[in-house]
Design an enzyme around this catalytic site. Structure first.
Site, PDB file in Angstrom:
ATOM      1  N   ASP A   1     -40.245 -10.543 -13.382  1.00 46.93           N
ATOM      2  CA  ASP A   1     -40.260 -11.839 -14.104  1.00 46.93           C
ATOM      3  C   ASP A   1     -41.515 -11.992 -14.951  1.00 46.93           C
ATOM      4  OD1 ASP A   1     -38.259 -13.343 -12.988  1.00 46.93           O
ATOM      5  OD2 ASP A   1     -39.477 -14.124 -11.360  1.00 46.93           O
TER       6      ASP A   1
ATOM      7  N   ARG B   1     -34.524 -19.733  -4.078  1.00 44.06           N
ATOM      8  CA  ARG B   1     -35.763 -20.667  -4.774  1.00 44.06           C
ATOM      9  C   ARG B   1     -35.180 -22.015  -4.742  1.00 44.06           C
ATOM     10  NH1 ARG B   1     -36.525 -19.061 -11.289  1.00 44.06           N
ATOM     11  NH2 ARG B   1     -37.820 -20.956 -11.257  1.00 44.06           N
TER      12      ARG B   1
ATOM     13  N   HIS C   1     -42.270 -18.274 -10.110  1.00 43.42           N
ATOM     14  CA  HIS C   1     -41.594 -16.869 -10.886  1.00 43.42           C
ATOM     15  C   HIS C   1     -42.023 -17.114 -12.368  1.00 43.42           C
ATOM     16  CE1 HIS C   1     -38.129 -16.509  -8.234  1.00 43.42           C
ATOM     17  NE2 HIS C   1     -38.599 -17.537  -7.665  1.00 43.42           N
TER      18      HIS C   1
ATOM     19  N   HIS D   1     -33.662 -19.600 -22.882  1.00 44.78           N
ATOM     20  CA  HIS D   1     -34.289 -18.997 -21.772  1.00 44.78           C
ATOM     21  C   HIS D   1     -33.079 -17.710 -21.324  1.00 44.78           C
ATOM     22  CE1 HIS D   1     -37.029 -18.298 -18.107  1.00 44.78           C
ATOM     23  NE2 HIS D   1     -35.894 -18.154 -17.570  1.00 44.78           N
TER      24      HIS D   1
ATOM     25  N   HIS E   1     -39.777  -8.761  -7.265  1.00 48.99           N
ATOM     26  CA  HIS E   1     -39.316  -9.600  -8.134  1.00 48.99           C
ATOM     27  C   HIS E   1     -40.103  -9.940  -9.152  1.00 48.99           C
ATOM     28  CE1 HIS E   1     -35.957 -12.675  -9.223  1.00 48.99           C
ATOM     29  NE2 HIS E   1     -37.073 -13.386  -9.361  1.00 48.99           N
TER      30      HIS E   1
ATOM     31  N   ASP F   1     -34.553 -14.969  -6.229  1.00 48.60           N
ATOM     32  CA  ASP F   1     -33.765 -16.284  -6.882  1.00 48.60           C
ATOM     33  C   ASP F   1     -32.930 -16.868  -6.113  1.00 48.60           C
ATOM     34  OD1 ASP F   1     -35.046 -15.870  -9.396  1.00 48.60           O
ATOM     35  OD2 ASP F   1     -33.710 -14.368 -10.165  1.00 48.60           O
TER      36      ASP F   1
ATOM     37  N   ASP G   1     -33.157 -13.988 -20.776  1.00 45.14           N
ATOM     38  CA  ASP G   1     -32.883 -13.522 -19.191  1.00 45.14           C
ATOM     39  C   ASP G   1     -31.837 -12.515 -19.186  1.00 45.14           C
ATOM     40  OD1 ASP G   1     -34.861 -14.655 -17.603  1.00 45.14           O
ATOM     41  OD2 ASP G   1     -33.378 -16.183 -16.868  1.00 45.14           O
TER      42      ASP G   1
ATOM     43  N   HIS H   1     -33.650  -7.435 -13.290  1.00 47.01           N
ATOM     44  CA  HIS H   1     -34.298  -7.150 -11.873  1.00 47.01           C
ATOM     45  C   HIS H   1     -33.811  -5.823 -11.210  1.00 47.01           C
ATOM     46  CE1 HIS H   1     -36.844 -10.546 -11.545  1.00 47.01           C
ATOM     47  NE2 HIS H   1     -35.908 -11.452 -12.035  1.00 47.01           N
TER      48      HIS H   1
ATOM     49  N   HIS I   1     -40.788 -16.306 -19.290  1.00 50.70           N
ATOM     50  CA  HIS I   1     -41.541 -16.657 -17.883  1.00 50.70           C
ATOM     51  C   HIS I   1     -42.979 -16.861 -17.945  1.00 50.70           C
ATOM     52  CE1 HIS I   1     -38.313 -16.090 -14.724  1.00 50.70           C
ATOM     53  NE2 HIS I   1     -37.536 -15.913 -15.978  1.00 50.70           N
TER      54      HIS I   1
ATOM     55  N   TRP J   1     -34.322 -14.022 -15.314  1.00 53.91           N
ATOM     56  CA  TRP J   1     -34.160 -12.558 -15.802  1.00 53.91           C
ATOM     57  C   TRP J   1     -33.280 -11.910 -15.040  1.00 53.91           C
ATOM     58  CZ3 TRP J   1     -35.396  -9.680 -19.392  1.00 53.91           C
ATOM     59  CH2 TRP J   1     -36.021  -8.780 -19.378  1.00 53.91           C
TER      60      TRP J   1
END
Ligand SMILES: *[C@@H]1O[C@H](CO)[C@@H](O)[C@H](O)[C@H]1NC(C)=O
Ligand SMILES: *[C@@H]1O[C@H](CO)[C@@H](O)[C@H](O)[C@H]1NC(C)=O
Ligand SMILES: *[C@@H]1O[C@H](CO)[C@@H](O)[C@H](O)[C@H]1NC(C)=O
Ligand SMILES: *[C@@H]1O[C@H](CO)[C@@H](O)[C@H](O)[C@H]1NC(C)=O
Length: 300
Positions: free
Chosen positions: A140, A68, A80, A169, A136, A65, A173, A26, A146, A21
């Site tokens: 998401d 992760r 997420h 994706h 966060h 992020d 995002d 965010h 997501h 994303w």
């Protein structure tokens, strides 16, 4: 120690598709929330996050992020998203029992970290960490891909964007939002601040003024799973209407920066606005409860 931290942060950045994303989404969500929270909420979270500037939420919005893909943060990699096993475009819908993995998903994680935030027995650094996750994940969950199982949330589908090859994706995002704001932004904090000011205005007195009155209907701090499932089901519906309007197969290899973009852009804008507005309400409920000013049980 510093060097090690720098190196891990760098390797996370180099991973393809690592940023979910996009940072821009965010950060914008966080700045919108900053504009809507109560003053007491601002004080509460500035204290927990040890930052008394207007950037206290935006500055930590992409932290989840950044960890992760690190060894330490790997436990959070499934937090997420939720892989809705639906069948777009004919059938959309999320089912918690069916779709949330045993290792957790974005819905269970909003619950998990919300309850940690409210647990005054935890060390304050743990509650700070929980705050960063909540900030966060509320972002998401508003990104349609997501909340979709097909091709790992579209990561496995190659499409074209202004003639370059990208995965679907990434388009949802990042690419759509960047195009809306006039191109790739190397300064996501500046761009996010401006975009958030615009969307805040739209919510207060612009095109979302009426609709936004209903955005927090049913939000309930005593039932984070149900609350987050409402958000998830709503973004997942976009998978049928805008992400795969003709089904997943027919999108492969298509150029999406034209007509597809024109239809998707208003949806992205709406999802970012909703996420920010809802994050503010959620943080208000948490701060009220934690500081004992809420009349329990509080419902919006
Ligand atoms: C607050 O956060 C912003 C954004 O991350 C950062 O630039 C600033 O240095 C922080 N301020 C303090 C006092 O930590
Ligand atoms: C809840 O959060 C803790 C702390 O980050 C984590 O270790 C745990 O795996 C999470 N639980 C679930 C069910 O996601
Ligand atoms: C917000 O952005 C829209 C385009 O997305 C633009 O038409 C509008 O003028 C902007 N509003 C403000 C207050 O900047
Ligand atoms: C979830 O969304 C689908 C459409 O995408 C809708 O038919 C269904 O009623 C929704 N379920 C809930 C619980 O909101």
């Amino acid at each position: 120690m510093r060097l090690i931290q720098k190196a891990t942060a760098l390797s996370a950045l180099l991973l393809p598709g690592a940023v979910a994303w996009g940072s821009l989404g965010h950060i914008t969500v966080a700045y919108i929330a900053t504009n809507f929270v109560k003053d007491t909420t601002t004080t509460y979270f500035q204290d927990i996050l040890r930052n008394d500037t207007q950037h206290y939420l935006a500055g930590v919005a992409t932290w989840a992020d950044s960890i992760r893909y690190t060894k330490w943060g790997r436990f959070s990699k499934n937090f997420h998203f939720i892989d809705a096993k639906d069948s777009p475009p004919d059938y959309c819908g999320v089912d918690f029992e069916r779709d949330c993995k045993d290792e957790g998903c974005v819905v269970s994680s909003i619950q998990n970290y919300t309850s940690q935030l409210l647990d005054t027995d935890l060390w304050s650094w743990r509650r700070g960490q929980a705050a960063k996750f909540v900030i966060h994940f509320v972002g998401d969950i508003h990104q349609p891909l997501h909340v979709e199982n097909v091709a790992q949330g579209g990561n496995g589908i190659h499409v074209k964007w202004d003639q370059s090859e990208v995965n679907l994706h990434h388009v949802w995002d990042t690419s759509i939002a960047e195009k809306m704001l006039g191109g790739i932004h190397r300064k996501p904090y500046d761009a996010g601040l401006v975009w958030a000011a615009n969307l805040t205005e739209q919510i207060k007195s612009g095109k979302y003024q009426t609709a936004s009155k209903l955005w927090n209907t049913g939000v309930n701090l005593d039932d984070p799973i149900q609350t987050a499932m409402g958000w998830a089901n709503e973004s997942n519906a976009v998978v049928c209407t805008h992400v795969f309007p003709e089904g997943p197969k027919s999108i492969v290899g298509q150029e999406l920066a034209g007509d597809y973009y024109e239809k998707a852009a208003p949806v992205i804008e709406l999802q970012v606005a909703k996420a920010g507005y809802r994050l503010a309400a959620w943080l208000d409920l948490i701060a009220d409860r934690a500081s004992g000013t809420a009349q329990p049980p509080e419902e919006l």
